[in-house]
Write a protein that holds these residues in place. Structure first.
Motif, mmCIF file in Angstrom:
data_model
loop_
_atom_site.group_PDB
_atom_site.id
_atom_site.type_symbol
_atom_site.label_atom_id
_atom_site.label_comp_id
_atom_site.label_asym_id
_atom_site.label_seq_id
_atom_site.Cartn_x
_atom_site.Cartn_y
_atom_site.Cartn_z
ATOM 1 N N SER B 180 0.842 -1.201 0.000
ATOM 2 C CA SER B 180 0.000 0.000 0.000
ATOM 3 C C SER B 180 0.874 1.246 0.000
ATOM 4 O O SER B 180 0.591 2.216 -0.717
ATOM 5 C CB SER B 180 -0.958 -0.023 1.187
ATOM 6 O OG SER B 180 -0.268 -0.368 2.350
ATOM 7 N N GLY B 181 1.967 1.212 0.785
ATOM 8 C CA GLY B 181 2.850 2.372 0.825
ATOM 9 C C GLY B 181 3.441 2.672 -0.543
ATOM 10 O O GLY B 181 3.377 3.804 -1.039
ATOM 11 N N LEU B 182 3.998 1.644 -1.175
ATOM 12 C CA LEU B 182 4.693 1.876 -2.441
ATOM 13 C C LEU B 182 3.724 2.181 -3.578
ATOM 14 O O LEU B 182 4.038 2.988 -4.462
ATOM 15 C CB LEU B 182 5.563 0.673 -2.796
ATOM 16 C CG LEU B 182 6.830 0.526 -1.952
ATOM 17 C CD1 LEU B 182 7.682 -0.624 -2.436
ATOM 18 C CD2 LEU B 182 7.651 1.815 -1.954
ATOM 19 N N PHE B 183 2.543 1.557 -3.566
ATOM 20 C CA PHE B 183 1.573 1.861 -4.616
ATOM 21 C C PHE B 183 1.121 3.315 -4.514
ATOM 22 O O PHE B 183 1.013 4.022 -5.514
ATOM 23 C CB PHE B 183 0.377 0.911 -4.536
ATOM 24 C CG PHE B 183 0.615 -0.375 -5.293
ATOM 25 C CD1 PHE B 183 1.867 -0.647 -5.834
ATOM 26 C CD2 PHE B 183 -0.401 -1.297 -5.479
ATOM 27 C CE1 PHE B 183 2.096 -1.819 -6.527
ATOM 28 C CE2 PHE B 183 -0.171 -2.482 -6.177
ATOM 29 C CZ PHE B 183 1.086 -2.744 -6.697
ATOM 30 N N ALA B 184 0.870 3.739 -3.279
ATOM 31 C CA ALA B 184 0.473 5.128 -3.093
ATOM 32 C C ALA B 184 1.584 6.054 -3.589
ATOM 33 O O ALA B 184 1.341 7.067 -4.262
ATOM 34 C CB ALA B 184 0.178 5.390 -1.623
#
Ligand code: SF4
Lengths: 159, 669, 311
Positions: B180-184
C-alpha cells in the motif's frame, strides 16, 4: 558515627605477639610465611571450633602470622582437623585430603583428633585423625586454648 | 561497469541451475549436487556485491519478463552490500547443507532442495529491484520460498506448522503494508521505477504516510518489536542452514528497505521519522536481548538475538537519518557506516551460531540448553567455532560486533552538537539501550556457550553426541573465518562501505585508512587490541614458565565438598543460570511459574510428586496478538451466520454492495 | 615507551601491595594487628610453588582463564593513563575498549567456572555474569558522559582535557559519573557490599565461587590478576577525576618517576578509603545488589543526559 567513635576508643585489641617456644615445622619450611588452612570438622563437639574462631579473632589475631582460613581445599596448604573422625566423615576427610595440592600438611587439633578423647570407643567413631590421613602436627587440649593454636600455626608459618 | 552484471547474472543463473538440478537430478547425491552449485552461486553473488560496493553499477530492463510492468533491475553500491552479504551467507549455509542433508537430517526432498536456491535468488533480486513491481514481486517470492523451507520439517514436529502459519500471516501483513505504501507512492509520483520515485514531488503528509507504511512492512521482516513474533517461532523450527539464511541474510533486507525508501527514494524527511526508527530499534534491542538471556532453547535464543541486533542496526539507521536531516552529514556517515558494518558483522556471526546450533541439534536431537553440555570433547570443532561466534556476538574484543557497536557509540557521542530537545532526550536513552543490551548480550552468550558446550553432558543424548561431517564443519569454519577477518581487519571492510554510505547520505565520517573518525575524535585499532592480547597472554605464559617453580600438574576429581561424586543433575542449567537476571527484569519479562504437587493417597502431607514448570512467554504476543486473534476468531464465527447457503441471500448481498458502490461513486463524482 | 613499561611494572608489582594495604587498614580498624602489607606477595610467592591441579572433566576453557585474566589486565595496564598519557598502543587506549577488555577477563573466568560443572562454579558464574551484565552498561554510560565534553573516548584525550579544565571536574556530569563509577568499580572488583572477598561460605560467594577449583600456580595468576584489576580501576578513577601529576608525551625520566609516585599515592589513598568504608558496611543480599547497580545506572544515565544538556 558511633561505630567510628567505638573504633577510636577501643584502639588496638590484639595482644602483642608472645615469645615462641617451639621451633618451626620442617615440613612447612617451603611455605615461608603464608599458610592457607582448610578447616575440617570430622565430628567435633564444636568446642574446638569456638577456640579456632577466637584464635582468628581480634585478640589473638592468627592472621598476623600469615595464616588464613580458606574456603576450598584446593587453595589450602594445610588441613586443620578437629574431633574424632566419625564413620560418616571418614571418607569425606579422605576426599578432602586428596583435594589438597601436594605437598600437604595435616594438623590434628584437640584431644579428640589425636586419640578420640572422650569419644574413644564410641559407636559412631571410626578413629583418630591419624588413622585416616597422615598427620604432621598434633595440638593437645580439650579444647586447646587459642594460645596453643596460635603456637601451632606459627610453627607452620615460621613467623 | 559491466563486470558487476556478469557476476550477478552468473550468480542468478547458478541459482536457477541448482533449482533445476534439484528437480531433475537423481535423489542420490541430490543435496551434494544442489549444494555445490549453490555454494558457487553464493560466491559469484559475493563477488558481484563486492564489485558493486567498489563502485561498479549495473542496470537491466526486461520488459518481456513481467507483463505490463516489466522487470527493472539496478545495482548500486548500497545494493552491493546486501548482495555481498547474502552471497557470503549462502556459500557457508549451502556448504553446510550438503552435510546436513545426509542421513535423514535436514531437507533432502525435491521441493525443499529446489527452494533453497530459489530463496537465495529472491534475496539477491530484492536489493537489485529498481521498480515497485519488481521489488514487490521478488519480495513475495522471497516470502513464499522461505515459507516452504520453514515448513520443510512439518512432518516431524507439530510446532512447525504453527510457526509457519505465524510466519505466513506476519510476512503477508508486512507485504500489504509495503504494497500500500509503495503503490500510493508510485501513484502520486506518476511512475513506478525508482528513478521516477526519486524525482517525484510529494506532499509532506503523503511522504510521511508512505514512509510509515513501508517502515511497518520492512520492520516486520527485520523482526522489529512488536512485529517480531514470527521470528522466535519460525527461525527455530526451520532447518538450521535455512535459519542461518533467514537470520543472517533475509532480515537484513528489512533494513535495506527502510534505508532505500526512507533515505534514498524519499530523500530523508522530517526528524520524527528517524526518531521513530531509532525508538523502534531501541525497544527491539532491549526486548530481544532480554528474551534471549532467559531463553533455554538454543535456536530461540539466537532468534531473539537477531531481533536485538536488528534493533541495533535500526538505532544506527535512525541516528543516521536524524543527523542527515539535521544537516550533519559527517555524523550521519559515521552512524550509517556503523549500521551497515553491523549488518555485515551480524550476518557473519549469526551464520556461525545458527549453523553450529544445527550441528548440535543434529548430534543430540535437542535444542534445549538444559539438556546439553559436555560437547567440548565430543564435538571439538563445533564447540570451537561456536565459541568464535559467541565471542563476536557478545560484542567483546577481539570480536567483530565490538567494532560496529564502538562505531555506533562514537556517532552518538558526537551527537551532542546536534541541537533539538528530541535528540537530547532520545540519544542518551539510545546509548543506555546499547549499553544495556551489550551487557546482557555478554550474559546471553556466556550462558549459551558455557552451559551448552562446556562442563559435563546433562542428558544421555548430549553424552552420545558425535562431531558433524566435514561439509558441515567446513560451512561453519568458512563463516567463522569471515568473522575473524571482519574482527581483525575491519580496516579492509570499512573503506569499502564508503561508497554505499555515500549513495544515501552526503558524507562519510570514517576515514578510509583506518577506523579513525573525522577530526580525530576517536580511533581504535582492533588489530592492535588482538595483537596486544596475544602478546600479553604470551607474556603471562612466559612469566609462569620463567619465574615459577614448575611442578607437574595433577589430575584430581572435582571438589565435591567431600560428599562423593557429583551427578550431572547437580550442574547449573541454562534456566538456573539466567534466573538471577530473570528476577531482576521480572517486571518486563513476567515469567510464569507453577508448581504441581501430587499428594499421596494416604495423606495430603505426604507428597508423591512435585512438578515445577517455568516459562517466559512473549508478553507482546500475549497482550497484543492473542486478543487480536481472539477478536478475529470471534468475527469469523459470527460471520458464518451471513452465509447460510440461501442463493437469494447471496444475490441480495450482491445487489446491496453494487448499489452501495454506485451511490458512493455518485457522491464522489 | 619508558613510561608505559614503568606503568606495567608498577601495576604488576604494586597491586598485591595495594591489597596488602587494604587488608592492613581493615585489620587496624577492627583492632587487629594485621599480617603486614607484604602478605599478599608472600601468598603469591608460595602459591607459585604449589602444585596446580586439573580437576577431572574440565577442559581448555578452565586452563585458558588463568592466562586470559592477567593477560587482559596487562593490556589494560599498558594503556590506561596512570603514569603517562602517552601509550604506544594508542589504538587500544579507548575507554570502551578498556571496559570491554576487563569484561573479557571476567567472562573467561565465568566460563571457567561453568566448565568445572560443579554447582558452585555454575552459581558463581551465573552471579558474576548477572552483576557484569548490570555493571557493563553503567561503565559504558559513565564513560560516555565523560567523553562528551572531551569529544573523544580516547583515555589520553579525556585525561588531558580534564587536567586542562579542572573546573569541568566539579560539574554535575563529572560528579554523577564519579559516583556511578565508584559503585560499579566496587561491584566489578567484588568488594563489600557487593561481594565479600574474605567469605568462607560458598553460598554467599560470587567471585570466589568460580575459583574454588583452582590451585597453585593457576590460583596465583587469578589472585594476581584480581589485584591488578582492583588497582587498575582505582587508578582509572584517580586518573579521570584527579588527573594531576600524570606525565604527558615526551616527559623526562624524572617526571615519570614523580608521576609514578603520585599515582601510587593516589591509588593507595583510594584503596585505604575503600577498605575503611568496608568496615562500616555489611554485604548486601544478592537480590539487593541489582537495586544498587540500577541506582548507579540511573546516575550514569543522568550524567549522560546532563552532558548533552551542557554540551
Ligand atoms: S577435643 Fe574437646 S573440645 Fe575438641 S572436639 Fe573433642 S571434646 Fe570437643
Amino acid at each position: 558515627m558511633s561505630l567510628l567513635r567505638k573504633i577510636r576508643k577501643t584502639g588496638r585489641v590484639a595482644e602483642p605477639a608472645p615469645e615462641r617456644t617451639l621451633e618451626d615445622l620442617p615440613a612447612a619450611a617451603q611455605l615461608r610465611g603464608s599458610v592457607q588452612i582448610r578447616h575440617v570438622d570430622a565430628g567435633s563437639c564444636n568446642g574446638c571450633e569456638v577456640e579456632i574462631a577466637s584464635a582468628f579473632g581480634p585478640v589473638y589475631d592468627g592472621e598476623r602470622y600469615g595464616a588464613r582460613l580458606v574456603a576450598s581445599p584446593r587453595h589450602a596448604d594445610a588441613l586443620l582437623v578437629t574431633g574424632p573422625v566419625t564413620r560418616n566423615m571418614a571418607s569425606a576427610l579422605r576426599r578432602t585430603f586428596e583435594a589438597v595440592p601436594e605437598p600437604r600438611l595435616v594438623v590434628a587439633l584437640g584431644d579428640c583428633a589425636r586419640d578420640c578423647g572422650v569419644f574413644a570407643g564410641a559407636y559412631g567413631v571410626a578413629g583418630a585423625v591419624r588413622d585416616v590421613v597422615p598427620v604432621d602436627l598434633e595440638v593437645p587440649g580439650c579444647p586447646p586454648e587459642p594460645q596453643v593454636i596460635i603456637e601451632a600455626l606459627r610453627r607452620m608459618t615460621g613467623r | 561497469m559491466i563486470l558487476v552484471g556478469v557476476w550477478y547474472v552468473a550468480a542468478l543463473s547458478a541459482c536457477a541451475l541448482a533449482a533445476l538440478a534439484a528437480v531433475l537430478g537423481p535423489a542420490r547425491g541430490r543435496p551434494a549436487l544442489v549444494g555445490t552449485i549453490t555454494v558457487g552461486a553464493g560466491a559469484l553473488a559475493a563477488v558481484a556485491g563486492v564489485a558493486a560496493m567498489g563502485g561498479g553499477g549495473w542496470q537491466a530492463w526486461l520488459p518481456e519478463v513481467l507483463p505490463l510492468a516489466g522487470v527493472r533491475l539496478a545495482i548500486d553500491p548500497l545494493s552491493g552490500v546486501f548482495i555481498a552479504v547474502t552471497g557470503a551467507v549462502t556459500s557457508c549455509a549451502a556448504l553446510y547443507g550438503v552435510g546436513y542433508a545426509k542421513d535423514g537430517h535436514g531437507p533432502a526432498g525435491r521441493v525443499t532442495q529446489a527452494a533453497v536456491p530459489l530463496f537465495v535468488a529472491s534475496m539477491l533480486l530484492v536489493p537489485a529491484a529498481a521498480s515497485v513491481s519488481t521489488l514487490l514481486l521478488t519480495w513475495e517470492l522471497m516470502a513464499i520460498t522461505s515459507l516452504l523451507l520453514v515448513l520443510a520439517e512439518h512432518r516431524r514436529r507439530a510446532a512447525v506448522g504453527e510457526a509457519a502459519l505465524w510466519y505466513a500471516v506476519m510476512t503477508h501483513l508486512g507485504l500489504v503494508a509495503i504494497l500500500s505504501g509503495l503503490f500510493a507512492f508510485a501513484a502520486s509520483a506518476g511512475g513506478e521505477s525508482f528513478a521516477q520515485l526519486r524525482a517525484a514531488e510529494l506532499s509532506p503528509a503523503m511522504r510521511s504516510a508512505v514512509f510509515v507504511a513501508t517502515f511497518v512492512g520492512f520492520a516486520s521482516k527485520a523482526g522489529i518489536v512488536p512485529l517480531h513474533v514470527w521470528l522466535p517461532r519460525a527461525h527455530p523450527e526451520a532447518p538450521s542452514h535455512v535459519s542461518a539464511l533467514m537470520s543472517a541474510a533475509m532480515v537484513n533486507l528489512g533494513c535495506y528497505g527502510i534505508l532505500r525508501v526512507g533515505l534514498d527514494l524519499l530523500g530523508g524527511g522530517p526528524a520524527w521519522w528517524w526518531l521513530l526508527v531509532l525508538a523502534a530499534g531501541a525497544v527491539s534491542a532491549l526486548y530481544g536481548i532480554l528474551h534471549a538471556v532467559v531463553a533455554a532453547d538454543l535456536k530461540r535464543l539466537l532468534a531473539y538475538s537477531t531481533t536485538e541486533n536488528m534493533g541495533l542496526v535500526l538505532i544506527g539507521l535512525g541516528a543516521a537519518g536524524f543527523f542527515a536531516t539535521a544537516g550533519f552529514d559527517a555524523l550521519a556517515g559515521v552512524a550509517l557506516t556503523a549500521a551497515l558494518l553491523h549488518v555485515v558483522n551480524h550476518a557473519a556471526f549469526k551464520t556461525v551460531l545458527f549453523l553450529a546450533a544445527g550441528s548440535v541439534l543434529r548430534a543430540t536431537g535437542t535444542r534445549d540448553l538444559d539438556a546439553l553440555g559436555g560437547l567440548r570433547t565430543r564435538m571439538p570443532y563445533t564447540t570451537g567455532l561456536f565459541a568464535v561466534g559467541a565471542l563476536c556476538a557478545s560484542a567483546l574484543p577481539p570480536g567483530n560486533a565490538f567494532i560496529s557497536e564502538w562505531l555506533l557509540l562514537q556517532s552518538l557521542i558526537q551527537s551532542g552538537s546536534v541541537s533539538g530537545l528530541a535528540g537530547v532526550v532520545l540519544m542518551p536513552l539510545a546509548v543506555a539501550v546499547i549499553a544495556l543490551s551489550a551487557g546482557l548480550a555478554v550474559a546471553t552468550f556466556v550462558k549459551a556457550f558455557g552451559v551448552g558446550f562446556l562442563a559435563r553432558p546433562r542428558s544421555p543424548a548430549a553424552g552420545a553426541a558425535r562431531e558433524s561431517p566435514p561439509a558441515m564443519v567446513g560451512g561453519m569454519a568458512l563463516a567463522a573465518g569471515c568473522c575473524l577477518a571482519l574482527a581483525l581487519a575491519p580496516v579492509l571492510i570499512v573503506p569499502a562501505l564508503t561508497r554505499p554510505v555515500l549513495a544515501v547520505v552526503a558524507g562519510t565520517g570514517v576515514s578510509a585508512r583506518d577506523l579513525i573518525l573525522a577530526g580525530g575524535a576517536g580511533a581504535i585499532s582492533p588489530t592492535l587490541i588482538a595483537a596486544a592480547l596475544v602478546l600479553a597472554v604470551g607474556a603471562v605464559l612466559a612469566l609462569t614458565r620463567a619465574v615459577m617453580v614448575r611442578r607437574s600438574r595433577r589430575v584430581a576429581r572435582l571438589w565435591d565438598c567431600g560428599a562423593g561424586p557429583m551427578s550431572a543433575r547437580m550442574e547449573y542449567t541454562a534456566t538456573s543460570f539466567a534466573e538471577p537476571l530473570q528476577r531482576v527484569f521480572d517486571d518486563v519479562l513476567a515469567p510464569e511459574n507453577d508448581v504441581d504437587v501430587t499428594p499421596a493417597r494416604e495423606s495430603a502431607y505426604l507428597v508423591r510428586r512435585v512438578a515445577f514448570h517455568a516459562r517466559v512467554p512473549d508478553r507482546i504476543e500475549r497482550r497484543l496478538y492473542d486478543p487480536l486473534l481472539a477478536v478475529a476468531d470471534d468475527v469469523g464465527i459470527r460471520a458464518r451466520r451471513l452465509a447460510n447457503g440461501s442463493v437469494h441471500r447471496y444475490l441480495a448481498f450482491g445487489f446491496c454492495v453494487l448499489t452501495g458502490a454506485l451511490v458512493v461513486l455518485a457522491v464522489i463524482e | 615507551m619508558a613510561g608505559v613499561v614503568l606503568q606495567v611494572v608498577l601495576v604488576g608489582l604494586g597491586s598485591p601491595l595495594l591489597v596488602g594495604v587494604m587488608r592492613q587498614v581493615r585489620a587496624r580498624l577492627e583492632g587487629r594487628a594485621g599480617a603486614g602489607i607484604w602478605q599478599p606477595w608472600r601468598d603469591l610467592r608460595k602459591l607459585m610453588r604449589r602444585q596446580p591441579i586439573t580437576p577431572a572433566g574440565t577442559g581448555w576453557m578452565f586452563r585458558a582463564a588463568p592466562l586470559l585474566l592477567p593477560g587482559t589486565a596487562l593490556v589494560v595496564a599498558s594503556v590506561v593513563p596512570l603514569v603517562t598519557t602517552a601509550s604506544p598502543l594508542d589504538g587500544v587506549a579507548d575507554l570502551f575498549a578498556v571496559t570491554a577488555l576487563l569484561t573479557l577477563g571476567s567472562v573467561a573466568l565465568a566460563l571457567a567456572g561453568l566448565d568445572t560443572g560443579t554447582a558452585f562454579g555454575g552459581m558463581g558464574a551465573s552471579r558474576e555474569v548477572t552483576v557484569l551484565a548490570l555493571v557493563e552498561p553503567t561503565i559504558l554510560l559513565s564513560v560516555f558522559a565523560l567523553s562528551v565534553p572531551a569529544g573523544s573516548t580516547n583515555l589520553g584525550d579525556i585525561v588531558t582535557a580534564a587536567a586542562e579544565h579542572p573546573l569541568s571536574l566539579i560539574s554535575p556530569v563529572s560528579l554523577l559519573a564519579a559516583v556511578a563509577l565508584v559503585i560499579v568499580s566496587i561491584a566489578e572488583t567484588g568488594r563489600i557490599p557487593v561481594d565479600n572477598p574474605a567469605t568462607h561460605l560458598e553460598l554467599t560467594m560470587i567471585h570466589e565461587a568460580m575459583t574454588l577449583e583452582y590451585a597453585g600456580l593457576d590460583l596465583a595468576l587469578i589472585e594476581w590478576a584480581s589485584a591488578m584489576r582492583l588497582s587498575l580501576l582505582l587508578g582509572l578513577l584517580a586518573g579521570l577525576f584527579a588527573p594531576w601529576g600524570i606525565a604527558t608525551a615526551g616527559a623526562g625520566p624524572l617526571a615519570l618517576l614523580v608521576a609514578a609516585v603520585v599515582i601510587a599515592l593516589k591509588v593507595t589513598v583510594l584503596g585505604g578509603l575503600l577498605a575503611a568504608s568496608e568496615v562500616f558496611m555489611a554485604k548486601l543480599r544478592l537480590f539487593r545488589i541489582p537495586e544498587l547497580l540500577a541506582g548507579s545506572f540511573l546516575m550514569a544515565l543522568l550524567a549522560v543526559a546532563a552532558s548533552y544538556f551542557l554540551a
